[in-house]
Motif scaffolding. Sequence first.
Motif, PDB file in Angstrom:
ATOM      1  N   ALA A  28       0.837  -1.308   0.351  1.00 39.73           N
ATOM      2  CA  ALA A  28       0.327   0.247   0.231  1.00 39.73           C
ATOM      3  C   ALA A  28       1.289   1.641   0.013  1.00 39.73           C
ATOM      4  O   ALA A  28       1.596   1.654   0.762  1.00 39.73           O
ATOM      5  CB  ALA A  28      -0.685   0.235   1.241  1.00 39.73           C
ATOM      6  N   HIS A  29       0.327   2.237  -1.084  1.00 41.07           N
ATOM      7  CA  HIS A  29       1.480   3.345  -0.848  1.00 41.07           C
ATOM      8  C   HIS A  29       0.292   4.312  -0.346  1.00 41.07           C
ATOM      9  O   HIS A  29       0.233   5.754   0.214  1.00 41.07           O
ATOM     10  CB  HIS A  29       1.475   3.887  -2.678  1.00 41.07           C
ATOM     11  N   ASP A  33      -4.971   2.680  -1.093  1.00 42.59           N
ATOM     12  CA  ASP A  33      -4.533   0.968  -1.762  1.00 42.59           C
ATOM     13  C   ASP A  33      -4.837   0.281  -0.616  1.00 42.59           C
ATOM     14  O   ASP A  33      -5.284  -1.258  -1.433  1.00 42.59           O
ATOM     15  CB  ASP A  33      -3.362   1.561  -1.849  1.00 42.59           C
ATOM     16  N   GLU A  36      -8.844  -0.774  -0.866  1.00 40.53           N
ATOM     17  CA  GLU A  36      -8.639  -1.341  -1.729  1.00 40.53           C
ATOM     18  C   GLU A  36      -8.592  -3.097  -1.558  1.00 40.53           C
ATOM     19  O   GLU A  36      -9.164  -4.097  -1.792  1.00 40.53           O
ATOM     20  CB  GLU A  36      -8.380  -0.968  -2.672  1.00 40.53           C
TER      21      GLU A  36
END
Length: 69
Positions: A28-29, A33, A36
């Motif tokens: 994840a950034h 993210d 999701e």
Amino acid sequence: MSAPIVVQGLSPSGGRRVTINGQGVGLAHTDNDLVEFLRRAGLDDAWDLLDDAHWVEWQGGRAHRYEPA
């Protein structure tokens, strides 16, 4: 009992590895993210879980931070 979702410490290039029940689901950034990944795992209320320590364990840094220091 540990949280089923673990957001690991920052990687050297940025982003944080995410596991759900011990299974890696991605890097994840952003919180988007992460949400999701959780939605794909069937957690439609993902935004509500991010700050719930029973669900999410943030390791090695402040929650919601994805940039290397």
